[in-house]
Design a protein around this motif. Structure first.
Motif, PDB file in Angstrom:
ATOM      1  N   PHE A  69      -5.730  -1.625  12.462  1.00 42.05           N
ATOM      2  CA  PHE A  69      -6.517  -0.794  11.552  1.00 42.05           C
ATOM      3  C   PHE A  69      -5.923   0.604  11.404  1.00 42.05           C
ATOM      4  CE2 PHE A  69      -9.645  -3.920  13.070  1.00 42.05           C
ATOM      5  CZ  PHE A  69      -9.970  -4.478  11.851  1.00 42.05           C
ATOM      6  N   VAL A  70      -5.358   1.119  12.475  1.00 38.98           N
ATOM      7  CA  VAL A  70      -4.702   2.428  12.406  1.00 38.98           C
ATOM      8  C   VAL A  70      -3.475   2.350  11.508  1.00 38.98           C
ATOM      9  CG1 VAL A  70      -3.466   4.170  13.751  1.00 38.98           C
ATOM     10  CG2 VAL A  70      -5.574   3.179  14.644  1.00 38.98           C
ATOM     11  N   ASP A  71      -2.721   1.264  11.599  1.00 32.24           N
ATOM     12  CA  ASP A  71      -1.554   1.085  10.727  1.00 32.24           C
ATOM     13  C   ASP A  71      -1.972   0.960   9.265  1.00 32.24           C
ATOM     14  OD1 ASP A  71       0.249   1.210  12.791  1.00 32.24           O
ATOM     15  OD2 ASP A  71       0.370  -0.972  13.048  1.00 32.24           O
ATOM     16  N   ILE A  72      -3.041   0.235   9.006  1.00 29.38           N
ATOM     17  CA  ILE A  72      -3.526   0.079   7.630  1.00 29.38           C
ATOM     18  C   ILE A  72      -3.985   1.420   7.082  1.00 29.38           C
ATOM     19  CG2 ILE A  72      -5.362  -0.929   6.217  1.00 29.38           C
ATOM     20  CD1 ILE A  72      -5.092  -3.456   7.945  1.00 29.38           C
ATOM     21  N   LEU A  73      -4.712   2.187   7.884  1.00 23.49           N
ATOM     22  CA  LEU A  73      -5.165   3.506   7.453  1.00 23.49           C
ATOM     23  C   LEU A  73      -3.990   4.441   7.199  1.00 23.49           C
ATOM     24  CD1 LEU A  73      -7.533   5.428   6.922  1.00 23.49           C
ATOM     25  CD2 LEU A  73      -7.399   6.058   9.343  1.00 23.49           C
ATOM     26  N   ARG A  74      -2.988   4.399   8.066  1.00 24.74           N
ATOM     27  CA  ARG A  74      -1.798   5.245   7.890  1.00 24.74           C
ATOM     28  C   ARG A  74      -1.067   4.884   6.599  1.00 24.74           C
ATOM     29  NH1 ARG A  74       3.166   4.093   8.637  1.00 24.74           N
ATOM     30  NH2 ARG A  74       2.694   2.257   9.876  1.00 24.74           N
ATOM     31  N   GLU A  75      -0.893   3.594   6.346  1.00 25.39           N
ATOM     32  CA  GLU A  75      -0.212   3.164   5.127  1.00 25.39           C
ATOM     33  C   GLU A  75      -1.013   3.538   3.878  1.00 25.39           C
ATOM     34  OE1 GLU A  75       0.669  -0.976   5.419  1.00 25.39           O
ATOM     35  OE2 GLU A  75       1.802  -0.719   7.279  1.00 25.39           O
ATOM     36  N   ALA A  76      -2.336   3.426   3.950  1.00 23.66           N
ATOM     37  CA  ALA A  76      -3.180   3.781   2.811  1.00 23.66           C
ATOM     38  C   ALA A  76      -3.092   5.283   2.531  1.00 23.66           C
ATOM     39  CB  ALA A  76      -4.618   3.368   3.071  1.00 23.66           C
ATOM     40  N   MET A  93       0.032  -2.161  -6.851  1.00 25.65           N
ATOM     41  CA  MET A  93       0.016  -3.622  -6.779  1.00 25.65           C
ATOM     42  C   MET A  93       0.737  -4.119  -5.542  1.00 25.65           C
ATOM     43  SD  MET A  93       0.498  -4.669 -10.782  1.00 25.65           S
ATOM     44  CE  MET A  93       1.086  -6.274 -10.353  1.00 25.65           C
ATOM     45  N   GLU A  94       1.887  -3.531  -5.217  1.00 23.71           N
ATOM     46  CA  GLU A  94       2.613  -3.926  -4.007  1.00 23.71           C
ATOM     47  C   GLU A  94       1.774  -3.663  -2.758  1.00 23.71           C
ATOM     48  OE1 GLU A  94       6.427  -2.108  -3.807  1.00 23.71           O
ATOM     49  OE2 GLU A  94       7.108  -3.022  -5.680  1.00 23.71           O
ATOM     50  N   PHE A  95       1.108  -2.519  -2.724  1.00 22.08           N
ATOM     51  CA  PHE A  95       0.262  -2.198  -1.582  1.00 22.08           C
ATOM     52  C   PHE A  95      -0.900  -3.176  -1.473  1.00 22.08           C
ATOM     53  CE2 PHE A  95      -3.308   0.152   0.329  1.00 22.08           C
ATOM     54  CZ  PHE A  95      -2.755   0.397   1.572  1.00 22.08           C
ATOM     55  N   PHE A  96      -1.507  -3.505  -2.596  1.00 18.41           N
ATOM     56  CA  PHE A  96      -2.622  -4.450  -2.595  1.00 18.41           C
ATOM     57  C   PHE A  96      -2.173  -5.828  -2.122  1.00 18.41           C
ATOM     58  CE2 PHE A  96      -5.115  -7.728  -4.781  1.00 18.41           C
ATOM     59  CZ  PHE A  96      -6.368  -7.463  -4.236  1.00 18.41           C
ATOM     60  N   PHE A  97      -1.019  -6.306  -2.616  1.00 21.24           N
ATOM     61  CA  PHE A  97      -0.524  -7.619  -2.196  1.00 21.24           C
ATOM     62  C   PHE A  97      -0.199  -7.629  -0.707  1.00 21.24           C
ATOM     63  CE2 PHE A  97       0.980  -8.338  -6.773  1.00 21.24           C
ATOM     64  CZ  PHE A  97      -0.220  -8.951  -7.094  1.00 21.24           C
ATOM     65  N   GLU A  98       0.337  -6.519  -0.208  1.00 22.77           N
ATOM     66  CA  GLU A  98       0.621  -6.423   1.223  1.00 22.77           C
ATOM     67  C   GLU A  98      -0.674  -6.478   2.034  1.00 22.77           C
ATOM     68  OE1 GLU A  98       2.399  -3.243   4.434  1.00 22.77           O
ATOM     69  OE2 GLU A  98       2.986  -3.054   2.329  1.00 22.77           O
ATOM     70  N   MET A  99      -1.716  -5.814   1.557  1.00 23.95           N
ATOM     71  CA  MET A  99      -3.000  -5.842   2.258  1.00 23.95           C
ATOM     72  C   MET A  99      -3.615  -7.240   2.223  1.00 23.95           C
ATOM     73  SD  MET A  99      -3.654  -2.981   3.642  1.00 23.95           S
ATOM     74  CE  MET A  99      -1.925  -2.623   3.922  1.00 23.95           C
ATOM     75  N   VAL A 100      -3.467  -7.949   1.119  1.00 24.56           N
ATOM     76  CA  VAL A 100      -3.988  -9.316   1.032  1.00 24.56           C
ATOM     77  C   VAL A 100      -3.244 -10.224   2.006  1.00 24.56           C
ATOM     78  CG1 VAL A 100      -4.166 -11.335  -0.480  1.00 24.56           C
ATOM     79  CG2 VAL A 100      -4.867  -9.096  -1.300  1.00 24.56           C
ATOM     80  N   HIS A 101      -1.923 -10.030   2.150  1.00 26.80           N
ATOM     81  CA  HIS A 101      -1.153 -10.844   3.086  1.00 26.80           C
ATOM     82  C   HIS A 101      -1.494 -10.505   4.546  1.00 26.80           C
ATOM     83  CE1 HIS A 101       1.202 -12.910   0.139  1.00 26.80           C
ATOM     84  NE2 HIS A 101       1.670 -11.796  -0.378  1.00 26.80           N
ATOM     85  N   ARG A 102      -2.038  -9.345   4.792  1.00 26.08           N
ATOM     86  CA  ARG A 102      -2.403  -8.950   6.161  1.00 26.08           C
ATOM     87  C   ARG A 102      -3.822  -9.348   6.545  1.00 26.08           C
ATOM     88  NH1 ARG A 102      -0.368  -2.998   7.519  1.00 26.08           N
ATOM     89  NH2 ARG A 102      -0.413  -3.820   9.627  1.00 26.08           N
ATOM     90  N   ILE A 103      -4.553  -9.985   5.647  1.00 27.01           N
ATOM     91  CA  ILE A 103      -5.922 -10.397   5.963  1.00 27.01           C
ATOM     92  C   ILE A 103      -5.973 -11.319   7.183  1.00 27.01           C
ATOM     93  CG2 ILE A 103      -7.884 -11.777   5.113  1.00 27.01           C
ATOM     94  CD1 ILE A 103      -7.463 -10.483   2.392  1.00 27.01           C
ATOM     95  N   PRO A 104      -5.108 -12.330   7.285  1.00 24.78           N
ATOM     96  CA  PRO A 104      -5.165 -13.178   8.498  1.00 24.78           C
ATOM     97  C   PRO A 104      -4.903 -12.388   9.791  1.00 24.78           C
ATOM     98  CG  PRO A 104      -3.888 -14.265   6.817  1.00 24.78           C
ATOM     99  CD  PRO A 104      -4.165 -12.888   6.310  1.00 24.78           C
TER     100      PRO A 104
END
Length: 89
Positions: free
Chosen positions: A6-13, A74-85
């Motif tokens: 979650f920290v990595d996702i927040l940092r990337e966002a 779009m690239e960021f969104f697709f990356e977030m969708v791939h990180r759901i699992p």
């Protein structure tokens, strides 16, 4: 589901937000600085003179960089969708 994910996702966002906003704001900032220096040099104290060039530059930055901005989102969104699992399990 480690907290580091979650920290990595927040940092990337936050990095994405900074990148997209700076692509729009920095040209307007530079034009505003140039107009302000011109106003100081000529002793013109009209506040509306600074608004129109900044507005035009911001709209031009949005129109010229709109495709790139959308592509980055779009690239960021697709990356977030791939990180759901990774986040779920």
């Amino acid at each position: 589901m480690a907290p580091e994910v979650f920290v990595d996702i927040l940092r990337e966002a936050l990095q994405m937000v900074i990148l997209l906003v700076s692509a729009i704001i920095l040209p307007s900032l530079f034009v505003g600085l140039i107009v302000s220096v011109f106003q100081a040099a000529t002793s013109i104290n009209e506040q509306t003179i600074n608004f129109l060039p900044r507005l035009i530059v911001t709209l031009l930055a949005l129109s010229w960089g709109g495709h790139w901005l959308t592509n980055q989102l779009m690239e960021f969104f697709f990356e977030m969708v791939h990180r759901i699992p990774e986040v779920v399990g």
